[in-house]
Design a protein around this motif. Sequence first.
Motif, mmCIF file in Angstrom:
data_model
loop_
_atom_site.group_PDB
_atom_site.id
_atom_site.type_symbol
_atom_site.label_atom_id
_atom_site.label_comp_id
_atom_site.label_asym_id
_atom_site.label_seq_id
_atom_site.Cartn_x
_atom_site.Cartn_y
_atom_site.Cartn_z
ATOM 1 N N GLU A 28 38.730 45.629 32.032
ATOM 2 C CA GLU A 28 38.810 44.118 32.114
ATOM 3 C C GLU A 28 39.954 43.829 33.186
ATOM 4 N N GLY A 32 39.967 42.488 37.158
ATOM 5 C CA GLY A 32 40.443 41.051 37.318
ATOM 6 C C GLY A 32 41.353 41.268 38.381
ATOM 7 N N TYR A 35 39.818 41.607 41.806
ATOM 8 C CA TYR A 35 39.158 40.495 42.475
ATOM 9 C C TYR A 35 40.304 39.699 42.798
ATOM 10 N N SER A 244 43.609 35.280 32.814
ATOM 11 C CA SER A 244 42.085 35.352 32.749
ATOM 12 C C SER A 244 41.435 36.667 33.166
ATOM 13 N N VAL A 245 40.210 36.779 32.596
ATOM 14 C CA VAL A 245 39.522 38.085 33.236
ATOM 15 C C VAL A 245 38.056 37.531 33.828
ATOM 16 N N HIS A 246 38.006 36.359 33.895
ATOM 17 C CA HIS A 246 36.802 35.993 34.464
ATOM 18 C C HIS A 246 37.040 35.483 35.841
ATOM 19 N N ASP A 247 36.218 35.883 36.621
ATOM 20 C CA ASP A 247 36.187 35.674 38.336
ATOM 21 C C ASP A 247 36.323 34.301 38.672
ATOM 22 N N ARG A 249 37.250 31.569 36.827
ATOM 23 C CA ARG A 249 38.674 31.242 36.033
ATOM 24 C C ARG A 249 39.845 31.433 36.930
#
Length: 291
Positions: A28, A32, A35, A244-247, A249
């Motif tokens: 992750e 992350g 990105y 965060s590990v979500h693109d 967010r």
Amino acid sequence: MSIPDIALNSGTTIPQLGLGVWQATDEETEHGVRYALDEAGYRHIDTAAAYENETGVGRGIANSGVPREDIFLTTKLWNSDQGYAEARKAFDASLGKLGVDYVDLYLVHWPLQNEERLLHTWDALENIAETGRAKSIGVCNFEPRHLQLLIDRGGMLPAVDQVELHPNLPQRAIRAFASGHGIAVESWSPLGGTSNSGWGKASKPNTLLVDPIITRIADRHSKSPAQVLIRWHLQNDLIVIPKSVHDARISQNIDVFDFELTDQDLSELDTLDNGNRVGAHPDDMNIGAPD
């Protein structure tokens, strides 16, 4: 978009907004970090030996299109590695996992309960800084008395004190003391922690992201509660490292430079100070301390 810099007492600067990677796996973290650097515009990454994802951070940096010298990279010394020789060995191990030959900031993760050992640890960090392998050195979770210990010792002062800090726990005493000595303050769990970050004697799960005051302010600005909280840190001259590990967010958390909180907003946020923590108080933290 331009992320402001905060001047440090070491003569360097740190981007005021960065990416935290606590509780993220190596995989992750690698995604992350890459990105965040390539797609979202971050230039500041914060990790730690205890997060067990320094390797993922290193791969994310290496696989990005951003030159190493344009990235501000922080890692931290874990409790079990405090002491002069131990800290130097642990620092070398962190550099190896990160795949870099220097970090921009190296932090002592916790003060623990042994002042003599802490001073030996700080001696090691000073030595590391003198070699240039850490551009700046600092601390985490230090109360004013811990900072005073280093001030009284003489030598290098911490460039940064990274502490749990959010509207429920604004840490006014630490901020005032640090400001008086030219030490920058950086906020961990700046959004109030995650659903599984409650730990320590007086911990609690996150309630800030659903707090009615914060959600009302977010609605006023057509922003998310997280973006409101990040603006609160920025407008209080704090360094902030939301994780965060979500693109989506990761991108949203840096999209905070097109609005400002008003005086009314800030006054309302001030009412959320209740002293609640999601992490341990430094007085209660001695996990991993060497014998």
